[in-house]
Scaffold this motif. Structure first.
Motif, PDB file in Angstrom:
ATOM      1  N   TRP A 336      58.950  67.491  -6.199  1.00 36.17           N
ATOM      2  CA  TRP A 336      59.639  67.271  -4.941  1.00 36.17           C
ATOM      3  C   TRP A 336      60.095  68.611  -4.363  1.00 36.17           C
ATOM      4  N   GLY A 337      60.568  69.485  -5.233  1.00 36.22           N
ATOM      5  CA  GLY A 337      60.960  70.815  -4.783  1.00 36.22           C
ATOM      6  C   GLY A 337      59.794  71.579  -4.195  1.00 36.22           C
ATOM      7  N   VAL A 338      58.628  71.486  -4.819  1.00 30.42           N
ATOM      8  CA  VAL A 338      57.426  72.140  -4.301  1.00 30.42           C
ATOM      9  C   VAL A 338      57.089  71.606  -2.914  1.00 30.42           C
ATOM     10  N   THR A 339      57.122  70.290  -2.773  1.00 31.48           N
ATOM     11  CA  THR A 339      56.766  69.665  -1.504  1.00 31.48           C
ATOM     12  C   THR A 339      57.718  70.098  -0.388  1.00 31.48           C
ATOM     13  N   VAL A 340      59.009  70.070  -0.682  1.00 24.58           N
ATOM     14  CA  VAL A 340      59.991  70.480   0.320  1.00 24.58           C
ATOM     15  C   VAL A 340      59.820  71.961   0.654  1.00 24.58           C
ATOM     16  N   ALA A 341      59.579  72.789  -0.358  1.00 24.26           N
ATOM     17  CA  ALA A 341      59.459  74.228  -0.150  1.00 24.26           C
ATOM     18  C   ALA A 341      58.327  74.568   0.804  1.00 24.26           C
ATOM     19  N   VAL A 342      57.221  73.823   0.737  1.00 18.27           N
ATOM     20  CA  VAL A 342      56.085  74.169   1.577  1.00 18.27           C
ATOM     21  C   VAL A 342      56.109  73.465   2.921  1.00 18.27           C
ATOM     22  N   LEU A 343      56.618  72.256   2.973  1.00 19.64           N
ATOM     23  CA  LEU A 343      56.565  71.492   4.216  1.00 19.64           C
ATOM     24  C   LEU A 343      57.786  71.720   5.104  1.00 19.64           C
ATOM     25  N   THR A 344      58.963  71.665   4.526  1.00 25.76           N
ATOM     26  CA  THR A 344      60.197  71.805   5.301  1.00 25.76           C
ATOM     27  C   THR A 344      61.183  72.686   4.542  1.00 25.76           C
ATOM     28  N   PRO A 345      60.906  73.992   4.427  1.00 24.52           N
ATOM     29  CA  PRO A 345      61.718  74.869   3.566  1.00 24.52           C
ATOM     30  C   PRO A 345      63.190  74.930   3.961  1.00 24.52           C
ATOM     31  N   ARG A 346      63.498  74.672   5.216  1.00 20.29           N
ATOM     32  CA  ARG A 346      64.914  74.672   5.601  1.00 20.29           C
ATOM     33  C   ARG A 346      65.677  73.588   4.861  1.00 20.29           C
ATOM     34  N   ARG A 347      64.977  72.507   4.482  1.00 21.52           N
ATOM     35  CA  ARG A 347      65.626  71.385   3.811  1.00 21.52           C
ATOM     36  C   ARG A 347      65.806  71.610   2.311  1.00 21.52           C
ATOM     37  N   LEU A 348      65.394  72.782   1.824  1.00 25.95           N
ATOM     38  CA  LEU A 348      65.753  73.135   0.455  1.00 25.95           C
ATOM     39  C   LEU A 348      67.273  73.221   0.319  1.00 25.95           C
ATOM     40  N   PHE A 349      67.907  73.718   1.381  1.00 29.95           N
ATOM     41  CA  PHE A 349      69.336  73.997   1.338  1.00 29.95           C
ATOM     42  C   PHE A 349      70.146  72.733   1.589  1.00 29.95           C
ATOM     43  N   VAL A 350      71.319  72.679   0.986  1.00 32.71           N
ATOM     44  CA  VAL A 350      72.214  71.558   1.177  1.00 32.71           C
ATOM     45  C   VAL A 350      72.607  71.491   2.654  1.00 32.71           C
ATOM     46  N   PRO A 351      72.762  70.292   3.215  1.00 35.05           N
ATOM     47  CA  PRO A 351      73.142  70.178   4.628  1.00 35.05           C
ATOM     48  C   PRO A 351      74.415  70.968   4.940  1.00 35.05           C
ATOM     49  N   GLY A 352      74.375  71.681   6.041  1.00 37.53           N
ATOM     50  CA  GLY A 352      75.511  72.475   6.471  1.00 37.53           C
ATOM     51  C   GLY A 352      75.471  73.918   6.043  1.00 37.53           C
ATOM     52  N   CYS A 353      74.650  74.249   5.067  1.00 38.52           N
ATOM     53  CA  CYS A 353      74.622  75.618   4.539  1.00 38.52           C
ATOM     54  C   CYS A 353      74.110  76.610   5.574  1.00 38.52           C
ATOM     55  N   LEU A 354      72.968  76.319   6.177  1.00 35.85           N
ATOM     56  CA  LEU A 354      72.394  77.253   7.146  1.00 35.85           C
ATOM     57  C   LEU A 354      73.271  77.352   8.396  1.00 35.85           C
ATOM     58  N   ASN A 355      73.833  76.226   8.833  1.00 36.57           N
ATOM     59  CA  ASN A 355      74.738  76.267   9.977  1.00 36.57           C
ATOM     60  C   ASN A 355      75.993  77.080   9.670  1.00 36.57           C
ATOM     61  N   ALA A 356      76.449  77.026   8.430  1.00 36.80           N
ATOM     62  CA  ALA A 356      77.623  77.817   8.044  1.00 36.80           C
ATOM     63  C   ALA A 356      77.338  79.308   8.207  1.00 36.80           C
ATOM     64  N   HIS A 357      76.133  79.734   7.822  1.00 37.58           N
ATOM     65  CA  HIS A 357      75.730  81.129   8.022  1.00 37.58           C
ATOM     66  C   HIS A 357      75.754  81.474   9.514  1.00 37.58           C
ATOM     67  N   ARG A 358      75.095  80.625  10.298  1.00 36.10           N
ATOM     68  CA  ARG A 358      74.971  80.919  11.729  1.00 36.10           C
ATOM     69  C   ARG A 358      76.332  80.952  12.412  1.00 36.10           C
ATOM     70  N   ASN A 359      77.153  79.937  12.153  1.00 32.01           N
ATOM     71  CA  ASN A 359      78.437  79.842  12.848  1.00 32.01           C
ATOM     72  C   ASN A 359      79.371  80.990  12.495  1.00 32.01           C
ATOM     73  N   PHE A 360      79.367  81.393  11.218  1.00 31.80           N
ATOM     74  CA  PHE A 360      80.216  82.505  10.808  1.00 31.80           C
ATOM     75  C   PHE A 360      79.746  83.800  11.451  1.00 31.80           C
ATOM     76  N   ALA A 361      78.430  84.068  11.395  1.00 33.74           N
ATOM     77  CA  ALA A 361      77.903  85.291  11.988  1.00 33.74           C
ATOM     78  C   ALA A 361      78.124  85.317  13.502  1.00 33.74           C
ATOM     79  N   ASP A 362      78.057  84.148  14.128  1.00 27.64           N
ATOM     80  CA  ASP A 362      78.211  84.058  15.573  1.00 27.64           C
ATOM     81  C   ASP A 362      79.599  84.502  16.028  1.00 27.64           C
ATOM     82  N   ARG A 363      80.585  84.404  15.128  1.00 29.26           N
ATOM     83  CA  ARG A 363      81.963  84.771  15.473  1.00 29.26           C
ATOM     84  C   ARG A 363      82.262  86.248  15.212  1.00 29.26           C
ATOM     85  N   GLN A 364      81.310  86.967  14.629  1.00 24.34           N
ATOM     86  CA  GLN A 364      81.567  88.360  14.264  1.00 24.34           C
ATOM     87  C   GLN A 364      81.121  89.317  15.372  1.00 24.34           C
TER      88      GLN A 364
END
Length: 364
Positions: A336-364
Motif C-alpha cells: 500500500w505504501g508503494v502504491t501511494v508513493a507512486v500514484l499520490t505521493p502527497r498522501r504519504l503524509f498525515v492529513p494537515g502536515c503539508l498544510n502546516a508547512h505551507r501556513n507556517f512559512a506563509d507567515r514568515q
C-alpha cells in the motif's frame, strides 16, 4: 514468513532482529527504496498516466554544487514554479543515514508546500552519497552544523534568493544540528523541526523499548536486547576502540567500523543548550510530531521545546502518524505504501502536515 525490523541508526541502543511482525524501515530512507520499485508497480498496473499526474509538482528543480569542508556537495535547489523574485529559501537538514538530496523523492511534496508560500528549498546529498565527496559517518554534529552554515552562505549569495528570508527545516537527528545553527546565525529567521530528538542516549533507549513493545517481544528477547544496549553504552562511555568493541561486544550483529566511530563521536549529543541559546533569538519555531513515533519520545521533545523556547514555539501533533509524519496505515503496509508513493505521493503524509508547512512559512 519472518520480516526484518530496522531501528533508527543514530541511537546506540538500536536493535535489529527477526520477528513475525511487518517490516518497519524508519524515516525517509524507506521511500528512497520504495519509490523506484513503485515505478515498476505502476507500469504493471497500467496506471503510469495517473502516476505522472500524482507526481506533477509545482516546483522547478535546479541541480547545484555547494562547496563545503568535505569538498563538494551534490545539491538541489527547488524554486517555486511561478513567482516573483527574489524569494526566501528553506535549507534542509537531514536525519540519520545515507540520504540523497531529495530523500528518494520524499521531500518533493514538502518543497511544493513551501513553494506555495513563496519559498525555494535547498537540499544536498550527504558526504559520500551520490556526487557528494567525503563520508557522512566521519562527521560530528558540529561538522554537520558547519556544513549547513556553508550551504546557507552559498545560497544567500544566489541571484533570486532573498537573504533576509532564510529558514531551516530539520528532521530527527537534525535536532542536534539545526537549533545550533539557528542560535548562532542572525540570518536564519525561522525553523521547522520534524520529530527531533533531545538526548542521544535517552532516545536510544526509548527507541529500543518501543520497538520491542511493538514487536510483542518475549521477556527473553527483551532482556537480551536491553543487555546488548547496556553493553554498547558501557563501551561507548569507555571510549573503546573498534577492535576492543568487536572483541567484547555481545551484539550478534555488530556495527561497522565507520558506524562505531560515528557513535563514539556523537553519543553525548543533547539539544538542551542549543535550544536555550535559540530562545534568546526569539525567532518562530514550528515543531511537528507524530503521535505514533517509535523513534523519538515526543512527550520529552515537546516538553523540552516548550520549556526552552516559550511563546516563539508552535507545536502540531498529528494522530495516526509515525516518525516521518507518514500515515501509520501507509507505513504499516508495504505494498500500500508503494502504491501511494507512486500514484499520490502527497498522501504519504498525515492529513494537515503539508498544510502546516505551507501556513507556517506563509507567515514568515
Amino acid at each position: 514468513m519472518p520480516r526484518l525490523i530496522v531501528g533508527v541508526l543514530n541511537f546506540p541502543d538500536t536493535i535489529r532482529y527477526t520477528t513475525t511482525v511487518s517490516r518497519r524501515i524508519v524515516w525517509f530512507r524507506r521511500w528512497s527504496v520504495l519509490v523506484p520499485a513503485a515505478t515498476v508497480l505502476a507500469l504493471v498496473l497500467g496506471v503510469g498516466a495517473v502516476a505522472v499526474v500524482g507526481n506533477d509538482f509545482a516546483i522547478r528543480t535546479e541541480t547545484v554544487t555547494i562547496p563545503a569542508a568535505s569538498g563538494e556537495l551534490d545539491g538541489v535547489l527547488a524554486w517555486p514554479d511561478v513567482t516573483a523574485r527574489p524569494v526566501g529559501v528553506v535549507v534542509f537538514v537531514h536525519g540519520d543515514g545515507p540520504i540523497d538530496a531529495t530523500s528518494g523523492g520524499f521531500y518533493l511534496p514538502i518543497w511544493e508546500s513551501l513553494a506555495q508560500a513563496g519559498y525555494a528549498s535547498l537540499s544536498w546529498s550527504k558526504p559520500g552519497v551520490g556526487g557528494s565527496t567525503g563520508n557522512w559517518l566521519a562527521q560530528s554534529m558540529a561538522d554537520r552544523a558547519r556544513e549547513v552554515e556553508a550551504a546557507i552562505d552559498w545560497v544567500a549569495a544566489r541571484p533570486g534568493i532573498d537573504p533576509a528570508r532564510i529558514g531551516l527545516w530539520g528532521a530527527s537527528q537534525a535536532g542536534w544540528v539545526a537549533p545550533a545553527v539557528a542560535a548562532g546565525r542572525e540570518d536564519v529567521t525561522f525553523v521547522i523541526m520534524v520529530s527531533p530528538a533531545i538526548n542521544w542516549l535517552r532516545q536510544g533507549r526509548y527507541n529500543l523499548l518501543a520497538e520491542l513493545e511493538a514487536a510483542h517481544a518475549s521477556n527473553e528477547e527483551r532482556e537480551r536486547a536491553v543487555a546488548v544496549g547496556d553493553d554498547r553504552r558501557r563501551l561507548l562511555a569507555e571510549n573503546a576502540s573498534y577492535q576492543r568493541y568487536r572483541a567484547e561486544t555481545i551484539d550478534p550483529k555488530p556495527m561497522s567500523e565507520d558506524r562505531w566511530a560515528f557513535a563514539r563521536t556523537n553519543y553525548r549529543a543533547d539539544a538542551t543548550a542549543d535550544l536555550q541559546a535559540l530562545r534568546h533569538r526569539g525567532i518562530p519555531v514550528l515543531l511537528l510530531l507524530g503521535e505514533e513515533d517509535r523513534n523519538v519520545d515526543i512527550d520529552e521533545t515537546e516538553a523540552a521545546y516548550r520549556t526552552t523556547l516559550g511563546p516563539s514555539l508552535t507545536v502540531r501533533r498529528f494522530p495516526n502518524a509515525r516518525h516521518s509524519l507518514v500515515r501509520t496505515a501507509v507505513e504499516d503496509h508495504d505494498w500500500w505504501g508503494v502504491t501511494v508513493a507512486v500514484l499520490t505521493p502527497r498522501r504519504l503524509f498525515v492529513p494537515g502536515c503539508l498544510n502546516a508547512h505551507r501556513n507556517f512559512a506563509d507567515r514568515q
